[in-house]
Design a protein around this motif. Sequence first.
Motif, PDB file in Angstrom:
ATOM      1  N   LEU A   2      21.926  47.868  -3.024  1.00  0.00           N
ATOM      2  CA  LEU A   2      23.124  48.354  -3.688  1.00  0.00           C
ATOM      3  C   LEU A   2      23.689  49.223  -2.577  1.00  0.00           C
ATOM      4  N   TYR A   3      25.194  49.211  -2.550  1.00  0.00           N
ATOM      5  CA  TYR A   3      25.773  49.891  -1.626  1.00  0.00           C
ATOM      6  C   TYR A   3      27.051  50.987  -2.114  1.00  0.00           C
ATOM      7  N   LEU A   4      27.031  52.047  -1.472  1.00  0.00           N
ATOM      8  CA  LEU A   4      28.040  52.879  -1.802  1.00  0.00           C
ATOM      9  C   LEU A   4      28.901  53.294  -0.642  1.00  0.00           C
ATOM     10  N   GLN A   5      30.250  52.610  -0.498  1.00  0.00           N
ATOM     11  CA  GLN A   5      31.055  52.831   0.770  1.00  0.00           C
ATOM     12  C   GLN A   5      31.850  54.126   0.316  1.00  0.00           C
ATOM     13  N   MET A   6      31.859  55.085   1.230  1.00  0.00           N
ATOM     14  CA  MET A   6      32.439  56.382   1.061  1.00  0.00           C
ATOM     15  C   MET A   6      33.445  56.479   1.939  1.00  0.00           C
ATOM     16  N   ASN A   7      34.947  56.573   1.490  1.00  0.00           N
ATOM     17  CA  ASN A   7      36.070  56.800   2.739  1.00  0.00           C
ATOM     18  C   ASN A   7      36.524  58.170   2.180  1.00  0.00           C
ATOM     19  N   SER A   8      37.470  58.653   3.081  1.00  0.00           N
ATOM     20  CA  SER A   8      38.140  59.925   2.813  1.00  0.00           C
ATOM     21  C   SER A   8      37.223  60.981   2.338  1.00  0.00           C
ATOM     22  N   LEU A   9      36.228  61.084   2.938  1.00  0.00           N
ATOM     23  CA  LEU A   9      35.040  62.312   2.761  1.00  0.00           C
ATOM     24  C   LEU A   9      35.750  63.621   2.733  1.00  0.00           C
ATOM     25  N   LYS A  10      35.375  64.230   1.960  1.00  0.00           N
ATOM     26  CA  LYS A  10      35.762  65.803   1.631  1.00  0.00           C
ATOM     27  C   LYS A  10      34.582  66.510   1.767  1.00  0.00           C
ATOM     28  N   PRO A  11      34.606  67.751   2.293  1.00  0.00           N
ATOM     29  CA  PRO A  11      33.424  68.852   2.334  1.00  0.00           C
ATOM     30  C   PRO A  11      32.669  68.958   0.987  1.00  0.00           C
ATOM     31  N   GLU A  12      33.514  68.776  -0.072  1.00  0.00           N
ATOM     32  CA  GLU A  12      32.721  68.983  -1.331  1.00  0.00           C
ATOM     33  C   GLU A  12      31.945  67.669  -1.714  1.00  0.00           C
ATOM     34  N   ASP A  13      32.175  66.535  -1.072  1.00  0.00           N
ATOM     35  CA  ASP A  13      31.148  65.497  -1.111  1.00  0.00           C
ATOM     36  C   ASP A  13      29.852  65.668  -0.617  1.00  0.00           C
ATOM     37  N   THR A  14      29.560  66.837   0.168  1.00  0.00           N
ATOM     38  CA  THR A  14      28.304  67.029   0.627  1.00  0.00           C
ATOM     39  C   THR A  14      27.323  67.267  -0.418  1.00  0.00           C
ATOM     40  N   ALA A  15      26.051  66.526  -0.225  1.00  0.00           N
ATOM     41  CA  ALA A  15      25.163  66.494  -1.312  1.00  0.00           C
ATOM     42  C   ALA A  15      24.036  65.559  -0.967  1.00  0.00           C
ATOM     43  N   THR A  16      23.014  65.611  -1.478  1.00  0.00           N
ATOM     44  CA  THR A  16      21.758  64.664  -1.534  1.00  0.00           C
ATOM     45  C   THR A  16      22.331  63.575  -2.598  1.00  0.00           C
ATOM     46  N   TYR A  17      22.194  62.329  -2.066  1.00  0.00           N
ATOM     47  CA  TYR A  17      22.748  61.165  -2.980  1.00  0.00           C
ATOM     48  C   TYR A  17      21.390  60.369  -3.290  1.00  0.00           C
ATOM     49  N   TYR A  18      21.569  60.245  -4.318  1.00  0.00           N
ATOM     50  CA  TYR A  18      20.361  59.366  -5.138  1.00  0.00           C
ATOM     51  C   TYR A  18      20.918  57.917  -5.601  1.00  0.00           C
ATOM     52  N   CYS A  19      19.887  56.964  -5.547  1.00  0.00           N
ATOM     53  CA  CYS A  19      20.070  55.633  -6.246  1.00  0.00           C
ATOM     54  C   CYS A  19      19.226  55.578  -7.243  1.00  0.00           C
ATOM     55  N   ALA A  20      19.758  54.962  -8.424  1.00  0.00           N
ATOM     56  CA  ALA A  20      18.977  54.982  -9.626  1.00  0.00           C
ATOM     57  C   ALA A  20      19.160  53.625 -10.417  1.00  0.00           C
ATOM     58  N   ALA A  21      18.274  53.340 -11.122  1.00  0.00           N
ATOM     59  CA  ALA A  21      18.285  51.990 -11.919  1.00  0.00           C
ATOM     60  C   ALA A  21      17.795  52.135 -13.319  1.00  0.00           C
ATOM     61  N   GLY A  22      18.376  51.482 -14.397  1.00  0.00           N
ATOM     62  CA  GLY A  22      17.980  51.491 -15.708  1.00  0.00           C
ATOM     63  C   GLY A  22      18.534  50.506 -16.640  1.00  0.00           C
ATOM     64  N   PRO A  23      18.030  50.326 -17.745  1.00  0.00           N
ATOM     65  CA  PRO A  23      18.438  49.121 -18.477  1.00  0.00           C
ATOM     66  C   PRO A  23      20.062  49.656 -19.171  1.00  0.00           C
ATOM     67  N   ARG A  24      20.900  48.568 -19.152  1.00  0.00           N
ATOM     68  CA  ARG A  24      22.024  48.715 -19.500  1.00  0.00           C
ATOM     69  C   ARG A  24      21.955  48.946 -21.458  1.00  0.00           C
ATOM     70  N   LYS A  25      22.799  49.840 -21.811  1.00  0.00           N
ATOM     71  CA  LYS A  25      22.882  50.246 -22.916  1.00  0.00           C
ATOM     72  C   LYS A  25      23.971  49.534 -23.799  1.00  0.00           C
ATOM     73  N   TRP A  26      24.077  49.380 -25.171  1.00  0.00           N
ATOM     74  CA  TRP A  26      24.999  48.923 -25.873  1.00  0.00           C
ATOM     75  C   TRP A  26      26.449  49.169 -25.457  1.00  0.00           C
ATOM     76  N   TYR A  27      26.539  50.470 -25.085  1.00  0.00           N
ATOM     77  CA  TYR A  27      27.882  50.976 -24.469  1.00  0.00           C
ATOM     78  C   TYR A  27      28.176  50.806 -23.158  1.00  0.00           C
ATOM     79  N   GLY A  28      27.312  50.078 -22.390  1.00  0.00           N
ATOM     80  CA  GLY A  28      27.597  49.859 -21.195  1.00  0.00           C
ATOM     81  C   GLY A  28      26.680  50.729 -20.044  1.00  0.00           C
ATOM     82  N   CYS A  29      27.380  51.036 -18.908  1.00  0.00           N
ATOM     83  CA  CYS A  29      26.991  51.625 -17.919  1.00  0.00           C
ATOM     84  C   CYS A  29      27.434  53.230 -17.929  1.00  0.00           C
ATOM     85  N   VAL A  30      26.668  54.085 -18.124  1.00  0.00           N
ATOM     86  CA  VAL A  30      27.332  55.569 -17.850  1.00  0.00           C
ATOM     87  C   VAL A  30      26.823  56.319 -16.809  1.00  0.00           C
ATOM     88  N   LEU A  31      27.396  57.255 -16.426  1.00  0.00           N
ATOM     89  CA  LEU A  31      26.974  58.301 -15.353  1.00  0.00           C
ATOM     90  C   LEU A  31      26.380  59.391 -16.088  1.00  0.00           C
TER      91      LEU A  31
END
Length: 126
Positions: free
Chosen positions: A79-108
């Motif tokens: 899995l990839y995450l292309q991050m462009n036009s980065l801002k200081p507020e994007d500073t964080a620890t980034y985590y990858c996650a996986a889980g089964p799709r629910k009937w309503y789709g993929c939510v954050l």
Amino acid sequence: QVQLVESGGGSVQAGGSLRLSCAASRYTYSSYCMAWFRQAPGKEREGVAAIYTDYGDTYYSDSVKGRFTISQDNAKNTLYLQMNSLKPEDTATYYCAAGPRKWYGCVLEMSQYNYWGQGTQVTVSS
């Protein structure tokens, strides 16, 4: 069980770009969602982007829409995450996650995901 290992984090100046990768030990079952979350110091973990592995449908938070792109390479179990036009507020620890799709789709929302990586640090300086 799915093991997830992130890479690609680092330090960049505002306006710059980074690409994060998440290698899965065994790519997802069908009807799975893969996502990127992030957590800044003193803040709650928040969802950034998600993808439905079967069809590639993507979902983004308003804060990154138009700047970040989530994608997958099923042949490489990655899995990839292309991050462009980065801002200081994007500073964080980034985590990858996986889980089964629910009937309503993929939510954050963390509750949808039951496999997590260890995280990779992204620092954006002004």
